[in-house]
Design a protein around this motif. Sequence first.
Motif, PDB file in Angstrom:
ATOM      1  N   MET A   1     -37.484  -8.496 -11.297  1.00 16.22           N
ATOM      2  CA  MET A   1     -36.519  -9.080 -11.683  1.00 16.22           C
ATOM      3  C   MET A   1     -35.950  -9.813 -10.425  1.00 16.22           C
ATOM      4  O   MET A   1     -36.005  -9.266  -9.300  1.00 16.22           O
ATOM      5  CB  MET A   1     -35.671  -8.107 -12.263  1.00 16.22           C
ATOM      6  CG  MET A   1     -34.113  -8.598 -12.693  1.00 16.22           C
ATOM      7  SD  MET A   1     -33.305  -7.331 -13.366  1.00 16.22           S
ATOM      8  CE  MET A   1     -32.162  -7.098 -12.462  1.00 16.22           C
ATOM      9  N   THR A   2     -35.547 -10.926 -10.470  1.00 14.45           N
ATOM     10  CA  THR A   2     -34.817 -11.849  -9.396  1.00 14.45           C
ATOM     11  C   THR A   2     -33.330 -11.330  -9.084  1.00 14.45           C
ATOM     12  O   THR A   2     -32.647 -11.081 -10.118  1.00 14.45           O
ATOM     13  CB  THR A   2     -34.930 -13.255  -9.588  1.00 14.45           C
ATOM     14  OG1 THR A   2     -34.399 -13.536 -10.961  1.00 14.45           O
ATOM     15  CG2 THR A   2     -36.512 -13.656  -9.534  1.00 14.45           C
ATOM     16  N   LYS A   3     -33.023 -11.483  -8.032  1.00 18.35           N
ATOM     17  CA  LYS A   3     -31.780 -11.220  -7.757  1.00 18.35           C
ATOM     18  C   LYS A   3     -30.633 -12.257  -8.296  1.00 18.35           C
ATOM     19  O   LYS A   3     -31.015 -13.325  -7.959  1.00 18.35           O
ATOM     20  CB  LYS A   3     -31.441 -10.899  -6.337  1.00 18.35           C
ATOM     21  CG  LYS A   3     -29.810 -10.564  -5.747  1.00 18.35           C
ATOM     22  CD  LYS A   3     -29.777 -10.538  -4.285  1.00 18.35           C
ATOM     23  CE  LYS A   3     -28.356 -10.249  -3.922  1.00 18.35           C
ATOM     24  NZ  LYS A   3     -28.133 -10.298  -2.426  1.00 18.35           N
ATOM     25  N   LYS A   4     -29.603 -12.057  -8.995  1.00 23.67           N
ATOM     26  CA  LYS A   4     -28.764 -12.594  -9.380  1.00 23.67           C
ATOM     27  C   LYS A   4     -27.781 -13.260  -8.183  1.00 23.67           C
ATOM     28  O   LYS A   4     -27.071 -12.528  -7.528  1.00 23.67           O
ATOM     29  CB  LYS A   4     -27.757 -12.299 -10.321  1.00 23.67           C
ATOM     30  CG  LYS A   4     -28.512 -11.978 -11.651  1.00 23.67           C
ATOM     31  CD  LYS A   4     -27.623 -11.546 -12.840  1.00 23.67           C
ATOM     32  CE  LYS A   4     -28.383 -11.409 -13.962  1.00 23.67           C
ATOM     33  NZ  LYS A   4     -27.519 -10.903 -15.151  1.00 23.67           N
ATOM     34  N   VAL A   5     -27.794 -14.809  -8.102  1.00 29.05           N
ATOM     35  CA  VAL A   5     -26.966 -15.333  -6.821  1.00 29.05           C
ATOM     36  C   VAL A   5     -25.874 -15.739  -7.516  1.00 29.05           C
ATOM     37  O   VAL A   5     -25.666 -16.391  -8.356  1.00 29.05           O
ATOM     38  CB  VAL A   5     -27.869 -16.533  -6.501  1.00 29.05           C
ATOM     39  CG1 VAL A   5     -26.989 -17.267  -5.308  1.00 29.05           C
ATOM     40  CG2 VAL A   5     -29.172 -16.030  -5.829  1.00 29.05           C
ATOM     41  N   PRO A   6     -24.646 -15.259  -6.769  1.00 25.33           N
ATOM     42  CA  PRO A   6     -23.269 -15.746  -7.229  1.00 25.33           C
ATOM     43  C   PRO A   6     -22.959 -17.215  -7.028  1.00 25.33           C
ATOM     44  O   PRO A   6     -23.383 -17.637  -6.106  1.00 25.33           O
ATOM     45  CB  PRO A   6     -22.481 -14.779  -6.436  1.00 25.33           C
ATOM     46  CG  PRO A   6     -23.045 -14.229  -5.177  1.00 25.33           C
ATOM     47  CD  PRO A   6     -24.685 -14.371  -5.873  1.00 25.33           C
ATOM     48  N   HIS A   7     -22.281 -17.413  -7.990  1.00 26.47           N
ATOM     49  CA  HIS A   7     -21.885 -19.235  -7.863  1.00 26.47           C
ATOM     50  C   HIS A   7     -20.249 -19.058  -7.949  1.00 26.47           C
ATOM     51  O   HIS A   7     -19.755 -18.229  -8.593  1.00 26.47           O
ATOM     52  CB  HIS A   7     -22.424 -19.973  -8.917  1.00 26.47           C
ATOM     53  CG  HIS A   7     -23.811 -20.330  -8.778  1.00 26.47           C
ATOM     54  ND1 HIS A   7     -24.799 -19.315  -9.080  1.00 26.47           N
ATOM     55  CD2 HIS A   7     -24.434 -21.354  -8.591  1.00 26.47           C
ATOM     56  CE1 HIS A   7     -26.035 -19.787  -9.028  1.00 26.47           C
ATOM     57  NE2 HIS A   7     -25.793 -21.032  -8.754  1.00 26.47           N
ATOM     58  N   ASP A   8     -19.630 -19.926  -7.360  1.00 26.47           N
ATOM     59  CA  ASP A   8     -18.192 -20.026  -7.340  1.00 26.47           C
ATOM     60  C   ASP A   8     -17.482 -21.108  -8.420  1.00 26.47           C
ATOM     61  O   ASP A   8     -18.178 -21.992  -8.335  1.00 26.47           O
ATOM     62  CB  ASP A   8     -17.280 -20.269  -6.130  1.00 26.47           C
ATOM     63  CG  ASP A   8     -17.587 -18.923  -5.262  1.00 26.47           C
ATOM     64  OD1 ASP A   8     -17.459 -17.726  -5.555  1.00 26.47           O
ATOM     65  OD2 ASP A   8     -17.688 -19.013  -3.996  1.00 26.47           O
ATOM     66  N   LEU A   9     -16.647 -20.688  -9.168  1.00 29.92           N
ATOM     67  CA  LEU A   9     -16.146 -21.736  -9.837  1.00 29.92           C
ATOM     68  C   LEU A   9     -14.712 -22.230  -9.181  1.00 29.92           C
ATOM     69  O   LEU A   9     -14.179 -21.503  -8.705  1.00 29.92           O
ATOM     70  CB  LEU A   9     -15.442 -21.233 -11.186  1.00 29.92           C
ATOM     71  CG  LEU A   9     -16.273 -20.935 -12.499  1.00 29.92           C
ATOM     72  CD1 LEU A   9     -17.658 -20.144 -12.489  1.00 29.92           C
ATOM     73  CD2 LEU A   9     -15.508 -20.655 -13.720  1.00 29.92           C
ATOM     74  N   LEU A  10     -14.818 -23.509  -8.829  1.00 23.17           N
ATOM     75  CA  LEU A  10     -13.759 -23.930  -8.065  1.00 23.17           C
ATOM     76  C   LEU A  10     -13.032 -25.388  -8.712  1.00 23.17           C
ATOM     77  O   LEU A  10     -13.750 -25.851  -9.584  1.00 23.17           O
ATOM     78  CB  LEU A  10     -14.506 -24.553  -6.805  1.00 23.17           C
ATOM     79  CG  LEU A  10     -15.483 -23.491  -5.980  1.00 23.17           C
ATOM     80  CD1 LEU A  10     -16.280 -24.269  -5.016  1.00 23.17           C
ATOM     81  CD2 LEU A  10     -14.422 -22.704  -5.159  1.00 23.17           C
TER      82      LEU A  10
END
Length: 67
Positions: A1-10
Amino acid sequence: MTKKVPHDLLIGEKYTDKPTGEDKTSWHKVGVAFALENGGFSCKVLDGVAITGEFIIKERTAKDAEG
């Protein structure tokens, strides 16, 4: 399983820089998103925030985590 990379809502707020008169955009974080394995994003808007208009989803970097 790959690590979930967080994204920011801007969301962007346009303003004019008083010393230079240059038009600029100030970005405000309003939530977080994670890419889904089958495409798309799972998004969560911060409590108390209502979004209208345009927003961007940007992958969070180490620099973003510092500030």
